[in-house]
Design an enzyme around this catalytic site. Structure first.
Site, short mmCIF file in Angstrom:
data_model
loop_
_atom_site.label_atom_id
_atom_site.label_comp_id
_atom_site.label_asym_id
_atom_site.label_seq_id
_atom_site.Cartn_x
_atom_site.Cartn_y
_atom_site.Cartn_z
N GLU A 159 -11.07 9.13 1.17
CA GLU A 159 -10.46 8.49 0.41
C GLU A 159 -10.51 7.01 1.49
O GLU A 159 -9.67 7.31 2.48
CB GLU A 159 -8.97 9.03 0.26
CG GLU A 159 -7.96 7.81 -0.37
CD GLU A 159 -6.81 8.37 -0.72
OE1 GLU A 159 -6.15 7.82 -1.36
OE2 GLU A 159 -6.11 9.01 0.39
N LYS A 186 14.02 6.77 1.28
CA LYS A 186 13.21 6.45 2.85
C LYS A 186 11.96 5.63 2.39
O LYS A 186 10.90 6.31 2.18
CB LYS A 186 13.11 7.81 3.62
CG LYS A 186 12.88 7.33 5.15
CD LYS A 186 11.33 7.06 5.17
CE LYS A 186 10.91 6.82 6.69
NZ LYS A 186 9.63 6.29 6.79
N GLU A 192 2.80 12.82 -5.27
CA GLU A 192 1.79 12.11 -5.52
C GLU A 192 0.98 11.64 -4.55
O GLU A 192 1.32 10.79 -3.86
CB GLU A 192 2.16 10.62 -6.45
CG GLU A 192 1.08 10.53 -7.31
CD GLU A 192 0.68 8.72 -6.92
OE1 GLU A 192 -0.61 8.78 -6.42
OE2 GLU A 192 1.27 7.86 -6.97
N CYS A 218 -4.00 4.48 -4.22
CA CYS A 218 -4.46 5.95 -4.54
C CYS A 218 -5.29 5.98 -5.70
O CYS A 218 -6.13 6.94 -5.82
CB CYS A 218 -3.09 6.76 -4.59
SG CYS A 218 -1.91 6.36 -5.94
N THR A 275 -2.44 13.09 1.44
CA THR A 275 -2.51 14.54 1.09
C THR A 275 -2.11 15.20 2.39
O THR A 275 -1.46 16.05 2.15
CB THR A 275 -3.83 14.87 0.64
OG1 THR A 275 -4.16 14.01 -0.75
CG2 THR A 275 -3.98 16.20 0.41
N VAL A 307 0.11 14.66 4.55
CA VAL A 307 1.50 14.66 4.75
C VAL A 307 2.11 15.42 3.71
O VAL A 307 3.31 16.09 3.60
CB VAL A 307 2.20 13.30 4.96
CG1 VAL A 307 3.59 13.29 4.93
CG2 VAL A 307 1.65 12.60 6.02
#
Length: 484
Positions: A380, A176, A252, A286, A232, A234
């Protein structure tokens, strides 16, 4: 661009989804509709997983040489279609030509490297036993079916790094991609593997609206592994679902990565790496640097050099090969970045370079004298905002570097390499790079994080372990003695 790239790919058939919802895949630079995708519903997810389940049984038994032919041909096709893949990513993600070209190159390396795992599935590890006449063997088996959820920022690599290893070891995959980069993150990959000879059902690609399908891709009874790259927030939710259903989660997630310039650092080398670490893919990575910690000896000069370099970065239309700063992925992300800028100003950070907005393009912002506990330093960012913080001692900077819920990547610049290694081991992260960018990847190295940056690893033997299960088989060559 082929019409099939706006379709689902299930059991070797290119078709529309069964949902009534249509998603418009939009170029983030000019808002052009690239493709309209009729999305999947839960029935399509059922079909994809059942197809994968059936195909996986036969694929796992396919002779190694036949599997290798598929992989070798996939590498050839990806090399032949490099320009097509680059153009698709530039259109869909708004990334630079440099970034898209790098992504294709890395993906080719991953597929090529994954071939070595095909033979390893029939090569057990043998180790001695304390029982006389016993031989212990550990075999690797395919895990089964993998549910793979990939992000927009690296649509090709994020999918390939998981599915190449999974397919090599005999798993099947339901992929997906992020709908914003659906074409380059899904159908183009499936098309290449289909032409390479991969049997129907081993790789399936779906797109859906989470509001309609919900958590069904994760909770479905068929997949044994869920691989997710993304936020993070989700990732925590997916991890909870996997725990409830006893599935393996490979996650990740986000990062708040420190870049440390020690007193003995080569400043020119550090600034070069710093610019790349922050502004590659407009900061939408990330592992990009969120926080620059610079020893006070170099602080003023680092800021001056960094700002001058940031000012010079070409921005605008990402189809121009010279452009480095292209658009952010969507309006929502642009607004998030601009909100962070306003918060930083209110918190009292010193603005040393003010960026500007042009559509979805945001040019670099640079803040200095940032409080390491501020929202700016603890968020972030996922955009072209640089945060620079002075420090005086190694003890101080280590404490600050670890003062975050995240632990993904990091960098230390020093001419004392062994001291760099010592300090790197004290940083709470899955990866730290000495005299190099926080943005780094090697096909044989473990790519993954600590703390809220995720669970599990990609790359080399570490990715091989993620996509397989172990089975202990003991062979008793002489009668054993039992206590009764």
């Amino acid at each position: 661009m082929s019409d099939k790239y706006s379709k689902l790919y299930i059991n070797g058939i290119w078709r529309d989804g069964s949902s009534e919802t249509i998603y418009d895949n939009v170029n983030p630079y000019n808002n052009e509709v690239i493709a309209s995708i009729k999305l999947a519903n839960q029935n399509d997810i059922d079909e994809a997983y059942e197809s994968a389940k059936q195909a996986q049984k036969n694929w796992a038994k396919t002779p190694a040489e036949e599997k290798k032919k598929v992989f070798h041909r996939a590498v050839e096709l990806m090399q032949e279609r490099k320009d097509e893949l680059v153009k698709a990513m530039v259109k869909e993600a708004g990334c630079s030509v440099i970034k898209a070209s790098t992504e294709v190159m890395v993906s080719i390396r991953i597929i090529d490297d994954a071939v070595k795992f095909i033979d390893r599935m029939d090569s057990p590890q043998v180790f001695p036993s304390q029982v006389p006449g016993k031989e212990n063997r550990v075999y690797r088996h395919p895990a089964g079916v993998v549910g793979l959820i990939a992000p927009f920022n690296f649509p090709l690599v994020s999918a390939i790094r998981c599915l190449a290893v999974a397919i090599a070891v005999g798993d099947a995959v339901v992929l997906k991609p992020d709908s914003q980069t659906y074409i380059s993150g899904g159908p183009m990959i499936a098309d290449i593997f289909e032409e390479a000879g991969l049997p129907n059902g081993v790789l399936n690609v779906v797109a859906f609206d989470p509001a309609e399908v919900g958590d069904y891709l994760v909770e479905h009874p068929v997949p044994r592994i869920i691989s997710f790259t993304g936020s993070t927030t989700v990732g925590r939710h997916i991890g909870e679902l996997c725990g409830r259903h006893l599935k393996r989660a490979s996650l990740e997630l986000g990062g708040n990565n420190p870049f440390i310039v020690l007193e003995d650092a080569n400043l020119e080398q550090a600034v070069d790496a710093a610019i790349f670490s922050k502004f590659f893919n407009s900061g939408q990575i990330c592992v990009c640097t969120n926080r620059f910690f610079v020893h006070r000896k170099h602080y003023d000069e680092f800021i001056e050099r960094f700002v001058e370099r940031a000012k010079e970065l070409p921005y605008g239309n990402p189809s121009d090969p010279k452009v480095v700063i292209g658009p952010l992925i969507n309006e929502k992300q642009v607004q998030k970045v601009l909100d962070i800028v306003e918060t930083a100003k209110q918190e009292g950070a010193r603005l040393v370079l003010e960026g500007q907005r042009d559509g979805n393009v945001v040019t670099p912002f640079v803040f200095a004298d940032v409080n390491q506990q501020s929202k700016l330093a603890q968020t972030e960012i996922f955009g072209p905002i640089a945060t620079i913080i002075p420090f005086d001692t190694e003890e101080e900077v280590l404490e600050w570097a670890n003062n975050t819920e995240y632990g993904l990547s990091g960098a230390i610049f020093t001419q004392n390499l062994e001291n760099g290694v010592t300090l790197s081991r004290l940083i709470e992260s899955g990866m730290t790079h000495i005299n190099d960018s926080t943005v780094a990847f090697d096909v044989n190295a473990p790519f993954g994080g600590e703390k809220a940056s995720g669970i599990g690893h990609y790359g080399g033997d570490y990715g091989f372990e993620e996509m397989t299960t172990t089975k202990w088989i003991s062979v008793q060559s002489e009668p054993n003695r039992y206590p009764f």
